[in-house]
Design a protein around this motif. Structure first.
Motif, PDB file in Angstrom:
ATOM      1  N   GLU A   4     -15.910   1.048  -3.892  1.00 19.31           N
ATOM      2  CA  GLU A   4     -15.612   2.435  -3.523  1.00 19.31           C
ATOM      3  C   GLU A   4     -14.484   2.509  -2.501  1.00 19.31           C
ATOM      4  N   MET A   5     -14.564   1.696  -1.450  1.00 18.06           N
ATOM      5  CA  MET A   5     -13.505   1.699  -0.432  1.00 18.06           C
ATOM      6  C   MET A   5     -12.186   1.211  -1.009  1.00 18.06           C
ATOM      7  N   ALA A   6     -12.235   0.159  -1.808  1.00 22.90           N
ATOM      8  CA  ALA A   6     -11.005  -0.362  -2.417  1.00 22.90           C
ATOM      9  C   ALA A   6     -10.385   0.658  -3.367  1.00 22.90           C
ATOM     10  N   GLY A   7     -11.206   1.519  -3.942  1.00 20.58           N
ATOM     11  CA  GLY A   7     -10.693   2.554  -4.829  1.00 20.58           C
ATOM     12  C   GLY A   7      -9.888   3.625  -4.105  1.00 20.58           C
ATOM     13  N   HIS A   8     -10.065   3.749  -2.793  1.00 21.67           N
ATOM     14  CA  HIS A   8      -9.316   4.717  -2.005  1.00 21.67           C
ATOM     15  C   HIS A   8      -7.904   4.214  -1.663  1.00 21.67           C
ATOM     16  N   ILE A   9      -7.668   2.920  -1.838  1.00 23.54           N
ATOM     17  CA  ILE A   9      -6.380   2.327  -1.455  1.00 23.54           C
ATOM     18  C   ILE A   9      -5.496   2.251  -2.705  1.00 23.54           C
ATOM     19  N   MET A  10      -4.408   2.979  -2.690  1.00 26.23           N
ATOM     20  CA  MET A  10      -3.493   3.014  -3.835  1.00 26.23           C
ATOM     21  C   MET A  10      -2.284   2.121  -3.550  1.00 26.23           C
ATOM     22  N   VAL A  11      -1.952   1.271  -4.515  1.00 23.27           N
ATOM     23  CA  VAL A  11      -0.808   0.352  -4.383  1.00 23.27           C
ATOM     24  C   VAL A  11       0.199   0.621  -5.485  1.00 23.27           C
ATOM     25  N   ILE A  66       0.856  -1.188   0.000  1.00 25.77           N
ATOM     26  CA  ILE A  66       0.000   0.000   0.000  1.00 25.77           C
ATOM     27  C   ILE A  66       0.891   1.237   0.000  1.00 25.77           C
ATOM     28  N   ARG A  67       0.645   2.128  -0.937  1.00 27.05           N
ATOM     29  CA  ARG A  67       1.415   3.366  -1.063  1.00 27.05           C
ATOM     30  C   ARG A  67       0.700   4.546  -0.398  1.00 27.05           C
ATOM     31  N   LYS A  68      -0.636   4.583  -0.529  1.00 32.38           N
ATOM     32  CA  LYS A  68      -1.398   5.726  -0.030  1.00 32.38           C
ATOM     33  C   LYS A  68      -2.833   5.301   0.214  1.00 32.38           C
ATOM     34  N   VAL A  69      -3.452   5.857   1.230  1.00 34.68           N
ATOM     35  CA  VAL A  69      -4.866   5.612   1.507  1.00 34.68           C
ATOM     36  C   VAL A  69      -5.571   6.952   1.426  1.00 34.68           C
ATOM     37  N   GLY A  70      -6.541   7.059   0.518  1.00 31.53           N
ATOM     38  CA  GLY A  70      -7.270   8.306   0.308  1.00 31.53           C
ATOM     39  C   GLY A  70      -8.634   8.272   0.955  1.00 31.53           C
TER      40      GLY A  70
END
Length: 70
Positions: free
Chosen positions: A63-70, A15-19
């Motif tokens: 939607e929630m998975a779309g906030h997690i950037m890898v 995981i790089r970023k959580v939006g």
């Protein structure tokens, strides 16, 4: 970087970023979705994903998975 929903089944990523808004970031952080954590996609149905993180399985909607950037 790409959203978690784009990772193929069996793929393991960091995981790089959580939006998202503050509540969504806090919710995901409490589940273990923080920058630097390893996440493995176990299954995917209609954009919703089941992932393995920190010895647990978690189901996330698209939607929630779309906030997690890898």
């Amino acid at each position: 970087m790409m959203p978690l929903v784009m990772v193929g089944i069996g793929g393991t990523e960091t995981i790089r970023k959580v939006g998202g808004n503050e509540d969504e970031r806090r919710f995901l952080g409490n589940l273990g979705f923080v920058a630097g954590a390893q996440v493995t996609v176990i299954g995917s149905i209609g954009g919703n994903v089941i992932v393995g993180i920190k010895d647990s399985r978690v189901a996330l909607d698209a939607e929630m998975a779309g906030h997690i950037m890898v």
